[in-house]
Scaffold this motif. Sequence first.
Motif, PDB file in Angstrom:
ATOM      1  N   PHE A 217      10.144 -16.821 -21.182  1.00 19.80           N
ATOM      2  CA  PHE A 217      10.089 -17.471 -22.477  1.00 19.80           C
ATOM      3  C   PHE A 217       9.212 -18.731 -22.400  1.00 19.80           C
ATOM      4  N   LYS A 218       9.262 -19.549 -23.430  1.00 21.91           N
ATOM      5  CA  LYS A 218       8.316 -20.658 -23.597  1.00 21.91           C
ATOM      6  C   LYS A 218       8.299 -21.632 -22.420  1.00 21.91           C
ATOM      7  N   GLU A 219       9.470 -22.103 -21.998  1.00 17.99           N
ATOM      8  CA  GLU A 219       9.507 -23.118 -20.948  1.00 17.99           C
ATOM      9  C   GLU A 219       8.908 -22.602 -19.642  1.00 17.99           C
ATOM     10  N   ALA A 220       9.306 -21.394 -19.252  1.00 19.98           N
ATOM     11  CA  ALA A 220       8.824 -20.833 -17.985  1.00 19.98           C
ATOM     12  C   ALA A 220       7.326 -20.547 -18.041  1.00 19.98           C
ATOM     13  N   THR A 221       6.855 -20.014 -19.165  1.00 23.15           N
ATOM     14  CA  THR A 221       5.437 -19.680 -19.293  1.00 23.15           C
ATOM     15  C   THR A 221       4.574 -20.933 -19.321  1.00 23.15           C
ATOM     16  N   ASP A 222       4.952 -21.912 -20.133  1.00 24.19           N
ATOM     17  CA  ASP A 222       4.143 -23.128 -20.230  1.00 24.19           C
ATOM     18  C   ASP A 222       4.187 -23.950 -18.945  1.00 24.19           C
ATOM     19  N   LYS A 223       5.290 -23.872 -18.213  1.00 24.04           N
ATOM     20  CA  LYS A 223       5.404 -24.614 -16.954  1.00 24.04           C
ATOM     21  C   LYS A 223       4.368 -24.132 -15.955  1.00 24.04           C
ATOM     22  N   ARG A 224       4.134 -22.832 -15.896  1.00 20.04           N
ATOM     23  CA  ARG A 224       3.201 -22.288 -14.918  1.00 20.04           C
ATOM     24  C   ARG A 224       1.778 -22.178 -15.463  1.00 20.04           C
ATOM     25  N   ARG A 225       1.642 -21.926 -16.773  1.00 20.46           N
ATOM     26  CA  ARG A 225       0.328 -21.609 -17.337  1.00 20.46           C
ATOM     27  C   ARG A 225      -0.275 -22.717 -18.180  1.00 20.46           C
ATOM     28  N   GLY A 226       0.531 -23.684 -18.584  1.00 16.52           N
ATOM     29  CA  GLY A 226      -0.003 -24.788 -19.374  1.00 16.52           C
ATOM     30  C   GLY A 226       0.661 -24.888 -20.735  1.00 16.52           C
ATOM     31  N   GLU A 227       0.768 -26.103 -21.235  1.00 15.19           N
ATOM     32  CA  GLU A 227       1.444 -26.344 -22.510  1.00 15.19           C
ATOM     33  C   GLU A 227       0.748 -25.609 -23.653  1.00 15.19           C
ATOM     34  N   GLY A 228       1.545 -24.916 -24.457  1.00 13.55           N
ATOM     35  CA  GLY A 228       1.015 -24.212 -25.616  1.00 13.55           C
ATOM     36  C   GLY A 228       0.610 -22.782 -25.364  1.00 13.55           C
ATOM     37  N   VAL A 229       0.602 -22.346 -24.105  1.00  7.67           N
ATOM     38  CA  VAL A 229       0.150 -20.989 -23.789  1.00  7.67           C
ATOM     39  C   VAL A 229       1.106 -19.937 -24.360  1.00  7.67           C
ATOM     40  N   PHE A 230       2.409 -20.196 -24.261  1.00 11.66           N
ATOM     41  CA  PHE A 230       3.379 -19.214 -24.762  1.00 11.66           C
ATOM     42  C   PHE A 230       3.158 -18.931 -26.248  1.00 11.66           C
ATOM     43  N   ASP A 231       2.955 -19.969 -27.038  1.00 13.16           N
ATOM     44  CA  ASP A 231       2.757 -19.775 -28.479  1.00 13.16           C
ATOM     45  C   ASP A 231       1.479 -18.976 -28.753  1.00 13.16           C
ATOM     46  N   LYS A 232       0.438 -19.214 -27.967  1.00  8.25           N
ATOM     47  CA  LYS A 232      -0.801 -18.444 -28.125  1.00  8.25           C
ATOM     48  C   LYS A 232      -0.585 -16.972 -27.776  1.00  8.25           C
ATOM     49  N   ILE A 233       0.232 -16.716 -26.744  1.00 12.53           N
ATOM     50  CA  ILE A 233       0.540 -15.337 -26.358  1.00 12.53           C
ATOM     51  C   ILE A 233       1.310 -14.631 -27.475  1.00 12.53           C
ATOM     52  N   MET A 234       2.271 -15.324 -28.054  1.00 12.55           N
ATOM     53  CA  MET A 234       3.052 -14.730 -29.146  1.00 12.55           C
ATOM     54  C   MET A 234       2.156 -14.363 -30.323  1.00 12.55           C
ATOM     55  N   LYS A 235       1.211 -15.238 -30.659  1.00  6.50           N
ATOM     56  CA  LYS A 235       0.281 -14.955 -31.753  1.00  6.50           C
ATOM     57  C   LYS A 235      -0.610 -13.760 -31.417  1.00  6.50           C
ATOM     58  N   ALA A 236      -1.058 -13.705 -30.166  1.00  2.19           N
ATOM     59  CA  ALA A 236      -1.909 -12.582 -29.750  1.00  2.19           C
ATOM     60  C   ALA A 236      -1.152 -11.262 -29.833  1.00  2.19           C
ATOM     61  N   MET A 237       0.110 -11.249 -29.360  1.00  2.00           N
ATOM     62  CA  MET A 237       0.903 -10.033 -29.415  1.00  2.00           C
ATOM     63  C   MET A 237       1.144  -9.585 -30.859  1.00  2.00           C
ATOM     64  N   ASP A 238       1.435 -10.543 -31.729  1.00  2.00           N
ATOM     65  CA  ASP A 238       1.642 -10.213 -33.146  1.00  2.00           C
ATOM     66  C   ASP A 238       0.374  -9.601 -33.740  1.00  2.00           C
ATOM     67  N   LEU A 239      -0.760 -10.175 -33.411  1.00  2.00           N
ATOM     68  CA  LEU A 239      -2.035  -9.697 -33.928  1.00  2.00           C
ATOM     69  C   LEU A 239      -2.342  -8.288 -33.421  1.00  2.00           C
TER      70      LEU A 239
END
Length: 459
Positions: A217-239
């Motif tokens: 989820f957001k905390e784990a993803t952003d911790k390793r990949r950078g702040e805001g990455v999780f939200d960008k992934i969610m938008k990409a998946m929705d698209l």
Amino acid sequence: MAINFNFAKRFAAEKIIKLALNYIEKDPDKNFIKILDLLDKIARTDTHHEEIAAIRNAYETNPAIRQYIDKFNRIAPSYKEGLVMNFFINSGLLGIPYQFKMAEKLGVDVPWTILIDPTSACNLNCTGCWAGKYNKSDTLDFETIDRIITEAKELGIYFIVLSGGEPTVYPYLFDIFEKHSDVGFMMYTNGTLIDEEMADKMVEVGNITPAISIEGFKEATDKRRGEGVFDKIMKAMDLLREKGVVFGASVTVTRDNAEELFGTDDFIDMLVEKGAIYAWSFHYVPIGSDPNLDMMVTPEQRAMLADRVPELRSKKPIFIVDFWNDGTFSGGCIAGGRRYFHINARGEVEPCAFVHFAVDSIKDKSLKEVLQNPLFKSYQKRQPFNENLMLPCPIIDNPQALRDIVKESGAHPTHTGADTVLKGEVAEGLDKISAKWAEVSKPIFAERMGIEIEEKKAQ
């Protein structure tokens, strides 16, 4: 999408394949058994017939399989055509038998797929990245990638995987997909650059499926990949879901996120809701950027994964593969040219994405020539690396095997620090962790295989 039927015509009647495509286009759920019947007619090996029978039985008895098939009603028409021809027909039913035929002719294993890094450049800087020590300026020109894929098709290889770096920053990415429309492509991507224009291009070519890297989820993803990455992934998946693009997820299981990913149903349920068709599970391997033994899953966590992933596969409409714990299904390690190998962005030919050693460059030799290299031969003569197939890997499960392979073949590290897995603190840690997993995994292997493992006397 223009489909090249020339390869299929050599092995099967075009009418049968087109009929299967027509069934899928009309109603994949209702016509699924008919599709299996058609595929069974053109199957060329006993293994394929057995696999088709197993799929038929699963479809008739497991509601999750029916839910999974129903997802194909929501994908773009170009993918229905491209998936059947490229992934299942060209690379599977027809490609695999031809690969074995060519292997016999050449006297060397011919893999099912090749993992290619078009570039080492990336727009993120993830903690513990397996490719983090490659030179960021390394890139393969279009002509080299085009030649590799052309030569691959001559060997029956019609499935190509792309990684990096970040493949979506490569300027000729869609030129490759368009030129090789008869090939199925999958690319590992961080997903942050997938916008509406790129999604539309994916729909147009219909032969590329992105596997989006995510850590939970957001905390784990952003911790390793950078702040805001999780939200960008969610938008990409929705698209991608809205456009009807076939996509999946790629997770790296670490000591910190193992329970979040697979300990409950929550994360997998999220992927299903987002529309993911598949999920690839990679255990963290201490290579690349800042190798860290503390990021590796514990033997106890790995045992949990061995129990939970099959359970989730049986009840969730998503195809999940746990590459390290699924050695009982793959017959051990598939790397080293046995069923796949890796070409990095410098052109160096490596046995695996995680084994950063080489003796050859694809820039200097043909694909047929590099398949004959001593590093691959040293690999293949040892496969499987352990009679316990829950220990498939020569890095984290059988570390002495990799040391022997590198020494025997004279392979060189492909970046600074790649040899830390062979000596020093990391190597000592791998010896300890692998020894403990060997004991923990024995009853798991015995249960899966329906056999008893004899205890070996201490040497």
